[in-house]
Design an enzyme around this catalytic site. Structure first.
Site, short mmCIF file in Angstrom:
data_model
loop_
_atom_site.label_atom_id
_atom_site.label_comp_id
_atom_site.label_asym_id
_atom_site.label_seq_id
_atom_site.Cartn_x
_atom_site.Cartn_y
_atom_site.Cartn_z
N PRO A 134 6.24 0.16 2.10
CA PRO A 134 7.31 0.87 1.39
C PRO A 134 7.19 2.37 1.57
O PRO A 134 6.09 2.93 1.50
CB PRO A 134 7.08 0.49 -0.08
N GLU A 135 8.30 3.03 1.84
CA GLU A 135 8.33 4.48 1.94
C GLU A 135 9.07 5.03 0.73
O GLU A 135 9.44 4.30 -0.17
CB GLU A 135 8.97 4.89 3.26
N ARG A 189 -2.05 -7.89 0.31
CA ARG A 189 -3.15 -7.33 1.11
C ARG A 189 -4.08 -6.42 0.31
O ARG A 189 -5.09 -5.95 0.84
CB ARG A 189 -2.57 -6.60 2.33
N LYS A 202 5.28 8.77 -2.83
CA LYS A 202 5.32 7.30 -2.79
C LYS A 202 4.57 6.66 -3.96
O LYS A 202 4.20 5.49 -3.91
CB LYS A 202 4.75 6.81 -1.45
N HIS A 249 -0.83 -14.00 -5.21
CA HIS A 249 -1.59 -12.75 -5.15
C HIS A 249 -1.29 -11.85 -6.35
O HIS A 249 -1.24 -10.64 -6.24
CB HIS A 249 -1.30 -12.03 -3.83
#
Ligand SMILES: [Zn+2]
Length: 290
Positions: free
Chosen positions: A2-3, A130, A69, A111
């Site tokens: 994501p930016e 992740r 961000k 997750h």
């Protein structure tokens, strides 16, 4: 990954369903617990889990904002302000649900790492496949130095002068322009996608040395970055649901990109090329960009 526009989208989605709600209790995953036991800091940074959980209990979410961000959850407890800072890393995602069963996609469900149980019975859930994301509970922004070193928000009027001043420093002047505009100390929130697009629109080769671009062109480039970020925010960035579907490259902006991920230049039809700049793949048109 994501930016800025995607993070802005998350903030806009979270705000109306989270502000005003009070946290009653926090659960963290066994993966986080194990990591802490091993002296590592998966996701929850800078605090013991005991402190993190105990301090967050009874905090009320009074506002949610974005800085670069990062997502800032502005919290309050006993009349005192606190700040929960969230970085989504590669795959972080937030959900506001009544029960965990409402998170239907298995990859996110598998997750789930932090669950904020709300006093009204609902849940604020952080999932991260992740685990490169971060959650940091502070009293104020100043308590975590890297937040203070970020360039101004690109939409603030001082941001362009900050960019020009930084770009003129010896440590940046000889570096490729793409590396410089992606440096968070120089410009906030310009990641690979939007750096690639802005350079293509300006017809500037990503590997061009920063000092070999005139101040006028640098100003124009900065404005192009602001425009492309704004265009992406307006295109939806990513709603939370979009985001969890396609990992941050959601919204309709994806269809408007003209160079990022392209094999052929949309302007001249020539095959694009790519080079590594600061470890990131940089796609460009060898004919249009000089
Ligand atoms: Zn071209």
């Amino acid at each position: 990954m994501p930016e800025l526009p995607e993070v802005e989208g998350v903030v806009r989605e979270l705000s109306p369903v989270s502000i005003g709600r009070t946290i009653s209790d926090v659960n963290v995953s066994d993966v986080i617990r194990k990591s802490k036991e091993l002296g590592k800091e998966a996701i929850v940074k800078g605090k013991t889990l005991e402190d993190f959980i105990e301090e967050l209990a009874t905090m009320t979410i009074v506002d949610i904002t974005r800085r670069s961000k990062y997502i800032y959850f502005h919290l309050e407890k006993d009349g005192l302000p606190h700040l929960l800072v969230s970085h989504l890393g590669m795959t972080g995602a937030w959900f506001v649900v009544d029960t965990l069963e409402a998170i239907t996609e298995q990859k996110f469900k598998n997750h789930i790492h932090v669950v904020f149980n709300m006093a009204d019975g609902g849940l604020l859930v952080y999932s991260d496949i992740r685990r490169f994301g971060e959650l940091r509970l502070l009293q104020k922004e100043e308590d975590y130095l890297p937040l203070m070193k970020m360039a101004p928000e690109p939409f603030e009027s001082i941001a362009v002068d900050h960019f020009l001043a930084m770009a003129a420093l010896p440590k940046y002047a000889r570096k490729p322009i793409k590396e410089v505009i992606m440096d968070g100390h120089v410009i906030s929130g310009c990641g690979n996608i939007y750096a690639t697009e802005a350079l293509f629109r300006m017809k500037i080769h990503p590997g061009r040395a920063t000092e070999r671009i005139s101040e006028k062109r640098k100003r124009e480039l900065f404005q192009e970055i602001v425009d492309v970020l704004q265009e992406s925010i307006d295109a939806g960035g990513s709603s939370i649901s979009d985001y969890r579907n396609i990992n941050g490259e959601a919204g309709t902006m994806q269809t408007r990109l003209k160079m990022y991920g392209k094999k052929v230049c949309g302007t001249c039809g020539k095959d694009t090329k790519s080079m590594k700049i600061a470890g990131r793949t940089s796609v460009y048109c060898p004919k249009c960009q000089r």
